[in-house]
Design a protein around this motif. Structure first.
Motif, PDB file in Angstrom:
ATOM      1  N   ARG A  26       2.009  12.151   1.277  1.00  0.00           N
ATOM      2  CA  ARG A  26       1.300  12.210   0.000  1.00  0.00           C
ATOM      3  C   ARG A  26       2.229  11.957  -1.187  1.00  0.00           C
ATOM      4  NH1 ARG A  26      -2.591  17.589   0.424  1.00  0.00           N
ATOM      5  NH2 ARG A  26      -4.290  16.638   1.666  1.00  0.00           N
ATOM      6  N   ARG A  27       3.481  12.390  -1.051  1.00  0.00           N
ATOM      7  CA  ARG A  27       4.431  12.246  -2.168  1.00  0.00           C
ATOM      8  C   ARG A  27       5.046  10.852  -2.244  1.00  0.00           C
ATOM      9  NH1 ARG A  27       5.946  17.546  -0.351  1.00  0.00           N
ATOM     10  NH2 ARG A  27       7.674  16.647   0.837  1.00  0.00           N
ATOM     11  N   ASP A  28       4.874  10.046  -1.210  1.00  0.00           N
ATOM     12  CA  ASP A  28       5.451   8.706  -1.173  1.00  0.00           C
ATOM     13  C   ASP A  28       4.356   7.677  -1.451  1.00  0.00           C
ATOM     14  OD1 ASP A  28       7.935   7.008  -0.039  1.00  0.00           O
ATOM     15  OD2 ASP A  28       6.062   6.132   0.703  1.00  0.00           O
ATOM     16  N   PRO A  29       4.592   6.698  -2.348  1.00  0.00           N
ATOM     17  CA  PRO A  29       3.540   5.723  -2.675  1.00  0.00           C
ATOM     18  C   PRO A  29       3.004   4.980  -1.454  1.00  0.00           C
ATOM     19  CG  PRO A  29       5.334   5.580  -4.257  1.00  0.00           C
ATOM     20  CD  PRO A  29       5.795   6.517  -3.187  1.00  0.00           C
ATOM     21  N   GLU A  30       3.907   4.522  -0.580  1.00  0.00           N
ATOM     22  CA  GLU A  30       3.472   3.786   0.602  1.00  0.00           C
ATOM     23  C   GLU A  30       2.781   4.716   1.601  1.00  0.00           C
ATOM     24  OE1 GLU A  30       5.412   0.325   3.504  1.00  0.00           O
ATOM     25  OE2 GLU A  30       6.574   1.204   1.862  1.00  0.00           O
ATOM     26  N   GLY A  31       3.330   5.926   1.750  1.00  0.00           N
ATOM     27  CA  GLY A  31       2.712   6.895   2.644  1.00  0.00           C
ATOM     28  C   GLY A  31       1.343   7.323   2.157  1.00  0.00           C
ATOM     29  N   ALA A  32       1.203   7.523   0.836  1.00  0.00           N
ATOM     30  CA  ALA A  32      -0.089   7.917   0.280  1.00  0.00           C
ATOM     31  C   ALA A  32      -1.138   6.827   0.498  1.00  0.00           C
ATOM     32  CB  ALA A  32       0.058   8.213  -1.209  1.00  0.00           C
ATOM     33  N   GLN A  33      -0.716   5.573   0.417  1.00  0.00           N
ATOM     34  CA  GLN A  33      -1.644   4.470   0.656  1.00  0.00           C
ATOM     35  C   GLN A  33      -2.102   4.448   2.112  1.00  0.00           C
ATOM     36  OE1 GLN A  33      -0.072   0.579  -0.281  1.00  0.00           O
ATOM     37  NE2 GLN A  33      -2.121  -0.242  -0.655  1.00  0.00           N
ATOM     38  N   ILE A  34      -1.184   4.771   3.014  1.00  0.00           N
ATOM     39  CA  ILE A  34      -1.541   4.848   4.434  1.00  0.00           C
ATOM     40  C   ILE A  34      -2.581   5.945   4.655  1.00  0.00           C
ATOM     41  CG2 ILE A  34      -0.663   5.420   6.741  1.00  0.00           C
ATOM     42  CD1 ILE A  34       2.005   4.151   5.843  1.00  0.00           C
ATOM     43  N   LEU A  35      -2.366   7.115   4.048  1.00  0.00           N
ATOM     44  CA  LEU A  35      -3.323   8.208   4.186  1.00  0.00           C
ATOM     45  C   LEU A  35      -4.683   7.829   3.609  1.00  0.00           C
ATOM     46  CD1 LEU A  35      -1.284  11.440   3.340  1.00  0.00           C
ATOM     47  CD2 LEU A  35      -2.179  10.734   5.568  1.00  0.00           C
ATOM     48  N   ASN A  57       6.109   6.807   6.497  1.00  0.00           N
ATOM     49  CA  ASN A  57       5.775   6.281   5.173  1.00  0.00           C
ATOM     50  C   ASN A  57       5.850   4.758   5.102  1.00  0.00           C
ATOM     51  OD1 ASN A  57       5.256   8.781   4.041  1.00  0.00           O
ATOM     52  ND2 ASN A  57       7.368   9.087   3.376  1.00  0.00           N
ATOM     53  N   LEU A  58       6.015   4.119   6.242  1.00  0.00           N
ATOM     54  CA  LEU A  58       6.110   2.658   6.259  1.00  0.00           C
ATOM     55  C   LEU A  58       4.768   2.056   6.671  1.00  0.00           C
ATOM     56  CD1 LEU A  58       9.577   2.089   7.927  1.00  0.00           C
ATOM     57  CD2 LEU A  58       9.003   1.814   5.536  1.00  0.00           C
ATOM     58  N   TYR A  59       4.248   1.182   5.848  1.00  0.00           N
ATOM     59  CA  TYR A  59       3.000   0.472   6.144  1.00  0.00           C
ATOM     60  C   TYR A  59       3.385  -0.761   6.959  1.00  0.00           C
ATOM     61  CZ  TYR A  59      -1.987  -0.134   5.063  1.00  0.00           C
ATOM     62  OH  TYR A  59      -3.357  -0.203   5.138  1.00  0.00           O
ATOM     63  N   TYR A  60       3.643  -0.539   8.258  1.00  0.00           N
ATOM     64  CA  TYR A  60       4.183  -1.591   9.120  1.00  0.00           C
ATOM     65  C   TYR A  60       3.309  -2.835   9.119  1.00  0.00           C
ATOM     66  CZ  TYR A  60       7.161   2.170  10.853  1.00  0.00           C
ATOM     67  OH  TYR A  60       8.055   3.211  10.942  1.00  0.00           O
ATOM     68  N   GLU A  61       2.001  -2.647   9.057  1.00  0.00           N
ATOM     69  CA  GLU A  61       1.078  -3.778   9.123  1.00  0.00           C
ATOM     70  C   GLU A  61       1.252  -4.747   7.949  1.00  0.00           C
ATOM     71  OE1 GLU A  61      -1.112  -0.125  10.817  1.00  0.00           O
ATOM     72  OE2 GLU A  61       0.443  -0.580   9.341  1.00  0.00           O
ATOM     73  N   ARG A  62       1.858  -4.280   6.874  1.00  0.00           N
ATOM     74  CA  ARG A  62       2.103  -5.142   5.724  1.00  0.00           C
ATOM     75  C   ARG A  62       3.556  -5.616   5.659  1.00  0.00           C
ATOM     76  NH1 ARG A  62      -1.611  -2.425   0.911  1.00  0.00           N
ATOM     77  NH2 ARG A  62      -3.591  -2.608   2.065  1.00  0.00           N
ATOM     78  N   ARG A  63       4.296  -5.332   6.738  1.00  0.00           N
ATOM     79  CA  ARG A  63       5.703  -5.714   6.780  1.00  0.00           C
ATOM     80  C   ARG A  63       5.999  -6.626   7.974  1.00  0.00           C
ATOM     81  NH1 ARG A  63       9.664  -2.145   4.393  1.00  0.00           N
ATOM     82  NH2 ARG A  63       8.747  -0.661   2.934  1.00  0.00           N
ATOM     83  N   TRP A  64       4.965  -7.163   8.620  1.00  0.00           N
ATOM     84  CA  TRP A  64       5.182  -7.974   9.807  1.00  0.00           C
ATOM     85  C   TRP A  64       6.169  -9.106   9.575  1.00  0.00           C
ATOM     86  CZ3 TRP A  64       4.084  -5.036  13.415  1.00  0.00           C
ATOM     87  CH2 TRP A  64       2.855  -4.440  13.643  1.00  0.00           C
ATOM     88  N   GLU A  65       6.121  -9.712   8.394  1.00  0.00           N
ATOM     89  CA  GLU A  65       6.980 -10.869   8.129  1.00  0.00           C
ATOM     90  C   GLU A  65       8.398 -10.474   7.723  1.00  0.00           C
ATOM     91  OE1 GLU A  65       5.070 -13.334   5.273  1.00  0.00           O
ATOM     92  OE2 GLU A  65       3.285 -13.672   6.497  1.00  0.00           O
TER      93      GLU A  65
END
Length: 265
Positions: A90-99, A234-242
């Protein structure tokens, strides 16, 4: 007493069927029937959770490849730790987006053709290479059942579904030695009791030579990297494939392992 034990452990009987593959539908707080918080939820009392934890721990230690028992152990012992992980997200921007968006990793959500078309060395291409080389599938991850909070249920589901991503990041195969190394990394990263138990008791099945390498080289490396790396949930892996895998490792301060762990070891 025997009747009480049978009632408490009867949810284990529902786990013998093959885990259903994850779908694209995220876990959400909607009505799924009387007392159910999400599709696969099995409501249990505190006593049932204690007995389920004890039974699943014994089975998982006897057979580390009983992933259904490992899953039950994680769900029945990790509530407090899952809250800590949820708050970190929740405190991390990328993690919060995943949640918020609740992405899932499964064969139904992965575009395998696109992953195969990515450049050599990219996260997506290397993740797919890991799946192919080790003959594993993201659909083998059991659905969450015994967590009585739908957001925490998603957190532990996400942890399971990124487990193979951690193998890719750490360069570890899926044999016993590789799994134990990843468990040490996860234990430091998450603090989940099942990861700690797996890290401590998993080496029992290793040969003397593998145990020596694990204790002298691989465990210190896994602990160091687990402490140094930011929360991998907190890593949105699906948006980091490249993204190049090496660049991601550098971002996470993950160093190369001190020695290569052979797939067949």
């Amino acid at each position: 007493m025997a009747t009480l034990l049978r009632r408490a452990l009867c949810p284990l009987g529902r786990l013998r069927s093959r885990p259903r593959p994850a779908t694209a539908a995220p876990l959400r707080a909607v009505s799924h029937g009387a007392g159910l918080l999400y599709p696969d939820h099995i409501p249990t009392s505190r006593l049932q959770k204690v007995l389920l934890a004890a039974g699943s721990a014994g089975m998982a230690l006897y057979d580390p490849y009983r992933h259904d028992m490992v899953a039950v152990l994680g769900e029945t012992t990790g509530c407090r730790t899952l809250k800590v992980l949820r708050d970190q997200m929740r405190r991390d921007p990328e993690g919060a987006q995943i949640l918020q968006e609740r992405p899932r990793i499964s064969l139904s959500t992965l575009d395998l053709g696109r992953l195969r078309s990515l450049p050599e060395g990219s996260l997506g291409r290397e993740y797919l290479r890991f799946l192919d080389m080790n003959r594993v599938s993201p659909d083998t991850r059991a659905p969450t059942r015994f967590v009585d909070d739908e957001e925490l249920a998603y957190v532990i589901q996400r942890y399971r579904e990124v487990h193979d991503m951690l193998h890719t990041l750490l360069g570890m195969p899926t044999n016993i030695l590789g799994e134990i190394v990843v468990k040490w990394f996860e234990a430091v990263q998450t603090g989940l009791p099942m990861c700690i138990l797996g890290a401590l008791f998993g080496p029992i099945r290793l040969s003397t030579q593998s145990l020596q390498v694990l204790v002298s080289e691989l465990i210190p490396w896994a602990i160091q990297n687990g402490r140094r790396s930011p929360c991998v949930l907190n890593l949105y892996y699906e948006r980091r494939w490249e993204q190049p895998l090496q660049a991601l490792r550098e971002e996470l301060s993950i160093t190369p392992p001190p020695r290569q762990v052979q797939t067949q070891a």
